[in-house]
Design an enzyme around this catalytic site. Structure first.
Site: not given
Ligand code: LLP
Length: 876
Positions: A824, A754-757, A793, A853, A718
């Protein structure tokens, strides 16, 4: 001694900072440079901060001991400064002696007369300026700069005409020029003090030393007036609120006047009109960085054309909305109503009228604020006013409100550029809007609680597309060596793609549309989280971007991988067959049993987020260790779809089901070794993760009996990034500090994240070529070769991705358009109302912050192939 230098430059220093020897070295250096330019400096100095007030307290008010001791108490700070500047005590005492002798006499006299009128106060307190300028003269001479002392009161005379603003009528003493001619090259004088026509000392208030500097500049027909303070100059917005505020390099007098009047505390607004009348350029400079160019205020700024230059905000505004049908075609209604305000001594700032409504604003900072009163008294007046108004209309009081003002010459002619700005107001009530007749400002009055957020948003909209130019300088964050809260921005490489423009354009000629990821940025973001030192494990959430090259960079940085499906797990195992399975975390939602089976086979750590798996497939879990995902009750994040907690969310186990969960686990012989929670995605509030940690630890400790084996707390992902320029970045330092204290209180738990973004977003850009242009409905539409099939997005969350015309990156952004894809769907819009360098068919547009994403959420909708991806190595 007569000077060879004929043209004057007025240098005003302070108000703060002259207590530091370091600043004196800068002062001497600035003076040397001006002399080398052939200019003759007249230096205007204020008093040491707080010294005039201290002098009056010690010498003017009753008590405090014998006059001699009191004189010593005001001498000491000056002696101390002289000693710190390297003078011996004897030298320091002798440079101050004449004025101290004088002061002693004045103090003695005062002890007898006990007068406390303004001229007496000014006479005593003016010694503060006199003493400091004595030190300055001695200091400059010691540094080899020939300097002489000038008593400002021999030249600055304030005529005592009733009703005139003091300072606006400053006149030179007859003998000024003659006197100055006889002094050494550099003249040092006092700012903020003067004499009136009866030869009495006065203080120039408000405006002080700024007014003196302006007055001397006018009399000496100076080449320019330079004001040196601890602020770099004027900014597009208050940098303490918005670190991406840009320095304004050039503004005209009227714009500067407007900006300083609406709050920038660089100099007093009354100093500008005399300079403007005599067309003397004003340079606002930064004493801590003499090489920084600062802001130039001059008539030349006028030629820069109409443009919004700055935004300011004023809080604490009260609005009175008056509803009535009486007003319609009724002569004298306004006069009668406004009279009621006048009767209470309340001054009206802005007014908006319609046939049946008048709304006015009362500004606490208005010039006659004394009349406006303060605190309780003002509230009483407002109450009385409301009662009076009820006789003529239905009044409503709206407070607290805030005024957001856009400043810029010719604002009327750039209204069309403000369309995106108006969109920002979409969800909020604008109580009142005014456009000043001088065509310099446009003001929106909104609820105060919205003002700061809106200020940031508007600043992003209006200025994020600007790069450095003749008008706009570097950002505040750049000037103070980057925003330390965000190592990516700090290294100046949040926009890595600017430096690699040529490589990107070369890639786009081979393949487009195309996602491009930057290895260096990936490495840097990975290190920035890993090296915080508060996480025992960092798992990269591969759902954000599962490109093999991206995963390899993170693998090399020692990160683990968080996977939400069996295919994600297989993907990682295929790429890194020798990976320690402890670096794999499986956190699925509503996954079928086969996926759990596979995860155990691989050896990944497994998280369950409902009771169903233990209840329905106990054998699959028998004797295993698992983590449990809990619902923290309220979600956070950039959009409702990404807030993954609370009653409305499908994720996690509710705390009230924990007893049953523990029971099921016991029966299946399952050990619960960790608790997990993920509040949402795109969070920029640094306290979020320690809040989650406390929530999980609280449960673990309360339910110690149910979870005796819990060792790890997984705080989810997050971590957000700023979407628009001007948004505050997540403060990683603060995040770490809050978790550090958590760890001290709860040493038994490991912390995982557990970061992604945060790890991937800024590393990626999407390149897309322009295919067609269209004008319709008064709007320009730029069609690019891919849209929501590559990047969903914006359509799904209304997300904002900065867009630039990469082909013409260095040309000014003057084209306002919507950027759309070929799909479309009406929602296939990548960016609304964007300002771009004029676009032509074939140009390559770049969308930033697309590393997370982006491609992973793409589709073949309309059977259009989504953009491919490539990892950009250090060199091509
Ligand atoms: N851990 C869990 C359990 C999650 O559900 C998620 C993301 C993450 C970690 C990683 O979150 P992050 O650090 O990336 O914020 N498609 C959306 C984001 C959906 C995230 C879903 N879960 C977007 O484009 O903003």
């Amino acid at each position: 001694m007569s000077s060879e230098l004929s043209r004057w430059v007025v240098l005003r220093f302070g108000p703060s900072g002259l207590s530091e020897p370091e600043r004196w070295r800068s002062l001497a250096e600035v003076i040397r440079r001006r002399r080398r330019e052939g200019l003759r400096p007249l230096v205007v100095l204020p008093a040491l901060p707080g010294m005039p007030e201290h002098m009056w307290k010690m010498l003017g008010l009753p008590g405090g001991g014998p006059p001699r001791l009191k004189v010593l108490s005001v001498t000491d700070p000056h002696l101390d400064l002289a000693l710190r500047l390297g003078f011996s005590r004897a030298d320091a005492e002798s440079m101050l002696a004449p004025d101290l002798l004088d002061l002693g006499q004045v103090a003695l006299q005062h002890a007898v007369t006990r007068r406390d009128d303004a001229p007496t106060q000014a006479r005593i307190t003016s010694f503060a300026e006199r003493l400091l300028t004595r030190i300055a003269v001695a200091y400059l001479n010691r540094e080899g700069i020939p300097a002489g002392w000038h008593d400002a009161r021999t030249s600055v005379i304030v005529p005592r005409k009733p009703g005139r603003t003091p300072g606006s009528q400053l006149l030179p003493g007859e003998a000024l020029l003659k006197h100055l001619r006889a002094l050494p090259d550099v003249v040092v004088t006092q700012g903020g003090i003067a004499k009136d026509s009866k030869d009495r000392t006065v203080r120039l208030e408000p405006g002080g030393a700024d007014l003196s500097a302006a007055a001397f500049s006018v009399w000496l027909e100076a080449e320019r007036c330079e004001v040196w303070t601890d602020v770099p100059g004027l900014f597009t917005v208050d940098p303490s609120l918005v670190p991406s505020a840009r320095l304004l390099r050039a503004v005209d007098y009227a714009e500067a006047q407007e900006i300083v009047t609406s709050g920038a505390a660089v100099l007093h607004p009354r100093a500008i009109p005399p300079l403007r009348r005599h067309r003397i350029p004003l340079h606002l400079r930064w004493i801590d960085h003499p090489e920084s160019p600062g802001t130039v205020v001059s008539a030349a700024g006028k030629d820069a054309g109409p443009q919004v230059k700055a935004i300011s905000v004023r809080n604490g505004i009260t609005l009175i909305a008056m509803e009535t049908v009486e007003m319609w075609r009724e002569a004298g209604f306004l006069a009668e109503t406004f009279n009621l305000f006048a009767r209470q001594g309340l001054s009206i700032d802005a007014v908006a009228t319609s046939e049946t409504n008048i709304t006015v604003s009362l500004d606490p900072g208005a010039s006659n604020s004394e009349a406006n009163g303060s605190g309780r008294e003002r509230l009483d007046k407002l109450d009385k006013l409301m009662t009076d108004l009820q006789a003529v209309c239905e009044p409503q009081r709206i407070a607290p409100a805030a005024a957001l003002t856009l400043v810029g010459r010719g604002i009327r002619t750039v209204l069309h550029e403000l369309i995106p700005v108006l969109e920002a107001f979409e969800e909020m009530k604008v109580h009142l809007m005014t456009q000043a007749a001088n065509d310099l400002n446009l003001t929106f009055i909104v609820d105060e609680e919205q003002s700061e957020r809106l200020l940031r948003q508007l600043h992003g909209l209006l200025f994020s597309h600007h790069s450095e130019s003749a008008v706009f300088g570097p950002t505040w964050a750049e000037m103070v060596q980057g925003d330390k809260a965000d190592p990516v921005a700090a290294s100046g490489e949040g926009d890595w793609w600017r430096d690699r423009r040529d490589d990107l354009l070369a890639l786009a000629t081979q393949e487009s549309p195309l996602y491009v990821y930057d290895s260096a940025t990936l490495d840097r973001t990975a290190r920035s989280v890993r090296d915080l030192g508060v996480f025992d494990r960092v798992f990269y959430a591969i759902k954000a971007n599962s490109h093999a090259g991206v995963l390899s960079r993170f693998e090399a940085q020692g990160l683990g991988f968080e996977c939400v499906s069996a295919p994600e797990l297989e993907h990682v195992v295929r790429l890194f067959p020798d990976l320690d399975p402890a670096r794999l975390l499986f956190t699925p939602n509503f996954a079928p049993p086969a996926e759990f089976r596979r995860a155990f086979e691989i050896g990944a750590r497994v998280t369950i987020d409902s009771l169903h798996p233990l209840r329905a497939w106990p054998d699959l879990f028998r004797s295993r260790e698992v983590l449990v995902r809990l619902d923290p009750g309220h979600g956070q994040g950039h959009h409702a779809y990404v807030r993954t907690a609370g009653a409305q969310s499908k994720f996690g186990v509710a705390p009230e089901n924990l007893a049953e969960l523990s029971d099921l686990a016991y029966r299946a012989g399952v050990r619960i070794v960790g608790l997990h929670a993920h509040a949402g995605s795109g969070i920029r509030w640094a306290g979020s993760w320690s809040e989650t940690a406390r929530f999980l630890a609280g449960l673990a400790e309360q339910a110690e009996r149910l979870f005796p084996d819990v060792r790890s707390l997984d705080l989810g992902g997050g971590l957000g990034i700023p979407e628009r320029t001007g948004e505050a970045p997540l403060d990683l330092g603060e995040l770490a500090a809050s978790l550090r204290s958590f760890r001290e209180e709860h040493p038994r738990f490991e912390l995982w994240i557990e970061p992604g973004r945060f790890l991937a977003a800024r590393s990626g850009v999407l390149l897309a070529r322009v295919v067609q242009l269209k004008r319709k409905g008064g709007v320009t539409w730029i069609g690019v070769e891919t849209g929501m099939n590559s990047l969903i997005r914006p359509a799904l969350y209304g997300a904002y991705h900065p867009i630039v015309n990469l082909t013409r990156l260095h040309e000014p952004a003057t084209m306002l358009a919507h950027v759309v894809g070929p799909i479309c769907e009406t929602g296939d819009i990548l960016g609304r109302s964007r300002l771009l360098a004029p676009v032509e068919e074939g140009d390559v547009l770049l969308l930033a912050n697309c590393g997370a994403y982006g491609r992973v959420m793409s589709s073949w909708y309309n059977l259009r192939e989504p953009a491919k991806e490539i990892l950009l190595p250090e060199t091509l």
